[in-house]
Design an enzyme around this catalytic site. Sequence first.
Site, PDB file in Angstrom:
ATOM      1  N   SER C 516       0.887  -1.158   0.000  1.00 23.93           N
ATOM      2  CA  SER C 516       0.000   0.000   0.000  1.00 23.93           C
ATOM      3  C   SER C 516       0.920   1.200   0.000  1.00 23.93           C
ATOM      4  O   SER C 516       1.365   1.639   1.052  1.00 23.93           O
ATOM      5  CB  SER C 516      -0.871  -0.005   1.260  1.00 23.93           C
ATOM      6  OG  SER C 516      -1.604  -1.200   1.339  1.00 23.93           O
ATOM      7  N   THR C 519       0.297   5.845  -4.152  1.00 26.68           N
ATOM      8  CA  THR C 519      -0.080   7.248  -4.014  1.00 26.68           C
ATOM      9  C   THR C 519       0.796   7.917  -2.960  1.00 26.68           C
ATOM     10  O   THR C 519       1.251   9.052  -3.136  1.00 26.68           O
ATOM     11  CB  THR C 519      -1.562   7.373  -3.592  1.00 26.68           C
ATOM     12  OG1 THR C 519      -2.336   6.568  -4.456  1.00 26.68           O
ATOM     13  CG2 THR C 519      -2.028   8.798  -3.672  1.00 26.68           C
ATOM     14  N   GLU C 716      -4.230  -2.261   0.614  1.00 31.25           N
ATOM     15  CA  GLU C 716      -4.339  -3.643   1.101  1.00 31.25           C
ATOM     16  C   GLU C 716      -5.343  -3.856   2.226  1.00 31.25           C
ATOM     17  O   GLU C 716      -6.036  -4.873   2.244  1.00 31.25           O
ATOM     18  CB  GLU C 716      -2.954  -4.121   1.578  1.00 31.25           C
ATOM     19  CG  GLU C 716      -1.949  -4.264   0.465  1.00 31.25           C
ATOM     20  CD  GLU C 716      -0.557  -4.500   1.027  1.00 31.25           C
ATOM     21  OE1 GLU C 716      -0.029  -3.576   1.687  1.00 31.25           O
ATOM     22  OE2 GLU C 716      -0.015  -5.589   0.829  1.00 31.25           O
TER      23      GLU C 716
END
Lengths: 291, 164, 757
Positions: C516, C519, C716
Amino acid sequence: MSFDLHRPATVTEAVDLAQRFAPTARYVAGGTDTVIQINRKKIDPAHLIDVACLPGMSEITETADAFALGALIKYRSIETHPAFRGNLRVLLEAASVVGGHQVRNIATIGGNIVNASPAADFVPPLLALDASLDITGPKGRRSVALRDFIVGPGRTNLSPVEIVTSIRFAKLPARSATAFLKEGRRRAMEISVVCVAACLTLEVSASRCACVRLAIGAASPKAFRPEQAEGYLIGKPAGNESFAEAGRLAAEASSPISDVRASAGYRRDLVAVMVERALTTCLQRIREQNQ
Amino acid sequence: MNRKILNIVVNGESHQVLIEPHWTLLQVLRNEIGMMGTKENCLEAECGVCTVLLDGKAINSCILLAGQVEGCSITTIEGIGDPEHLHPLQEAFIECGAVQCGYCIPGMILTAKSFLDENPGCRPSRDEIREAIAGTLCRCTGYRKIIDAVATAADRIALSGAKQ
Amino acid sequence: MSAHTHRVAGHRLPRRDGVGKVTGKHVYAADFKLPGMLYGRVLRSTRAHALIKKIDASRAAAIAGVRGIITSADIPQIRYGTAVRDTTVFATDRALFIGHAIAAVAATSLEIAERALAAIEVEYEDLPPLFDPEEALKSDIRIHPDWETYKALPIISRNRNIAGQARIRVGDAEAAFAKAHKVYEHRFSTALQHPGYTEPRVATADWDANGIVTVWCNTQLPFDTQTTLAEILDLPAARVRVTVPGIGGGFGGKLRIGVEHFAALLARKTARPVKVMSTSEEELTAALPRQASIVLLKTAVDKEGHLLARSGRIIVDCGAYAGSGPGTAAIALQVMAGPYKPGALAFESVAVYTNKVHSGSFRAPAGPMANFAMECQIDMIAKDLGLDPLEMRLRNVVKEGDPGPSGEIHRSVSIEECLRKAADAIGWHDRNPEPGRGKGIACSWWMTTGGSSGVYVKINPDGSATLVSGAVEIGTGAITGAAQILAEELSLDLTDVNVTGVDTQAAPFDYGAQGSRTTFSVGNACLAAAAELRRQMFELAAEQLEAPIEDMKLQDKHVVAGNKSISIAELARISRLAGGGLIAHGTAISPAPAYDPTRVQNHPLPVWNTPSYHAHAVDLSVDQATGKVTINRYVVAQDVGYAINPTYIEGQIEGGVAQGIGQALSEEIVYQDGRVMNANLTDYKMPTAMDVPEIESIIVECRSAAGPYGAKGVGEPPCIEPPAAIGNAIAAATGCWPNSLPMTAEKIAAAMQVQHS
């Protein structure tokens, strides 16, 4: 994987082609089963005879006391046809749980029947309606009861050159209803773990069972009618107690296998529950009709 | 090889293609006609990414023999809109955040279109939409925003139909 | 800049690649083709464990249209792998599972390639197989007899069939067990789960005149693929170019080499471009699924339900190669500790070899397995103690500043808020609204994945920006999120940011679309690049406007200083003539927080970066006769730090939960005697639109110190809690926990029968 594709214009032409190329020929309609079987190398026909566009086999014909369904009718047509919203709902219910819309837009009910999978969803409803099949072959036409037609898993009494052209069944008397139930791991895109079709007719008193036809899929080498359960119910009061006993008898009559989808024991348990529920649904529907 | 000529109409254009009997419509669309928006995955009609419209109805092109669609009209995702003229479904999918990896989206949009076209001007319930798209697997979105998008598009199509 | 004043970040803007994807114009790796391209297929072992005595490809080679066949004998003999370098391109002297690659063929058509596979003769001599991971721990059979000669990360502790073993120890668990009010022991098991991406793994490779091989593929990690390919091909990395045209999902299943090496090797052999695409059957028998696992937990509590001590062991079944097993197993230890005050801990992870498919890092590796065990056990204990499961959790969750399992300090803690919000939304006060219906809750924490990111950003003469990143847009909208951050910082609109495709030759390094992080990390790199671009623009503007830099700011695509201003476009044009253009390199790395190394042994991920907190609550009904589960409602409260694009955050939550529902209720690669019994999508049961309820997302924003605008990793976590939340709700509805995944109707019905008898 190498074959010729033939596209006859009439049933007679199709049968002629099948005779010419037998035993390496095979009919194909929607192809949703045949093409997968070819790709999985389960079958290897040298000639495919495309019957999907044969004329006169896609109509739903209603007479005073019976229906005739062309074998090339697509599931989606059954689902959306107004004739199957009343006491023939079992057909709509079974048709609407076969694959996704994409399959139901092209797969034919005749294909499902001749495929004779023990888990075929459209077979139990037709068994419960005591349907018979019209078959055309080199020697002309014949008719056979569906229950005599399927003889085992993937096996029918159709000769390789014959074509099922239509399916016929009688309309139901008053105080009748039908229902179809299916269990699978998901709510769509499932091959039945067990499926059950029920057709119940009550006596004039509307409290006792006059006629019961049950059909069970995926719980035996072929979809079957649990005759003991049916017989037991005749003349019995329609209700939880008798329906549960019919479920028990039906479960006893089933001979399921264990496979990756479910164990035999669970399938047998499901038969009992689903038969009871399908009958209960029929009873509710009869009562709703009478309201 | 016993190749045969296939005549089909794809997105309004007539095509003549030399095909082998075992080729599927998916193979012809992708390899011969270049309609790459029609996707390829399970090849057993289980995932729906290959969905196209055959005479207006959604079907899995992966298990349909091309030879069986002689003379038929096929619509692929490229045929319902382009970047300058998006179909209301395409527009709604973007707007509602219904697109993630996007691989199922052409099939999803065409499945939805076939369903909406069954009853022009209909505004199906969310459960009806859910049922209609169940033959197309999406692993990214959990389907909620896809259902939003189909419902939004259905509303707009119904509204514009009512105006006309 | 404070977040509530953001013009672009934090807004529900449409993704940059949306139009291409809805019109069919977006090109995926599966769509890629080259003139004269050959088609490759892989021959796979039909034996679970066998010596390969002979491979005879002469008949296959004679088939017209076959252009090349390769086996282990034709390629450099190297072993590769992440934690343990145990993996080979093809089976060498022995086949280790059914599906193990034996040979590859390139031919002018797929049909010919397939015929050639059938014509290759392989002579096997069967060896005794090991399918059960617990048996593999005890057995004298060695799946890798030469395991000691393999290289591995120094941190990895191995032994015989054990590919990795890690521990977390806090305090004296044994002493705490001895004096506890009550001690509970339970065993759980979870199944192999396929990532289920809709685009199969695919690669097309071509060698150019300079000896550079280009591979167009759908990897999540182009740079890792480049490195591994260079090893396999025995080339310097710069002669391997990996590019990702587009990718149809990955979820961790496309992190490591899938078919890229087959394509590259066949292309080298045939001097032609070669495309290799996995079939459905290969996906389900020879891809990189989520490992099956067994979790044993022992927990001591006081009368009030405080967790005093916990010990536990997770056995992760790696299959034939370690893959990501050692790391996955180790991560389970932090998940088992949970967002709870550690108390005394004695956790151990074991990653073990078996003769089955080797596994990968499916979304939140180990997360759902360990959480299922840990969170179901919390409910079991709560029930036994007569406590409300929510209340028991609230008594144990960490607060700001509490230590975590590795001795790190929990910061920006929101677990209580997440639990309360999820519980309120599901109507927790009424846990059994009717017979056969129940509500369940589960919570977890999860890391924001580390690793570095670099971006190049240039300003075009029209004032737009081009973002060059090595990070793959896997579908999450992460690159749109990063572009929003860039647009925000440069006072541009999102539509002013163009994003290029990924190409290892042209793009700066990125750790990849894993975990994760995209971004978060690419976003941070964009912040750095934007700061550098502002510096360049302000310097240039200072000359043009004759104003001091201190007075300057970016506003509405202009540099503004008092009442003077100049457009970014103008500055870009000036810079082109006079300065080589406006271009910046931004980088980001999140250093791991401080922790206590004495607590953590042989753990490749000993401490988590910028953890997030989350809670799931579900309301479901169980058919009392059939065991069938109907999910009525599903709520997620997830702390994302700062929601850069709420639409795509919801998309991550909704999609992750759908995968979790699949793992909880229906998905399983079923092995019997070493053979996969459901190697097709008919019988591998991913949820359809009919199976997933309308997932309700509650976005919690508890800002992190490290993420862009306070963001935390998002992708995730949503798939971690569903099995536990659903398991607990099933227990609330039926009184029993089916403690193995998937919790099929059949298992639930069986559990109810046992309970009634």
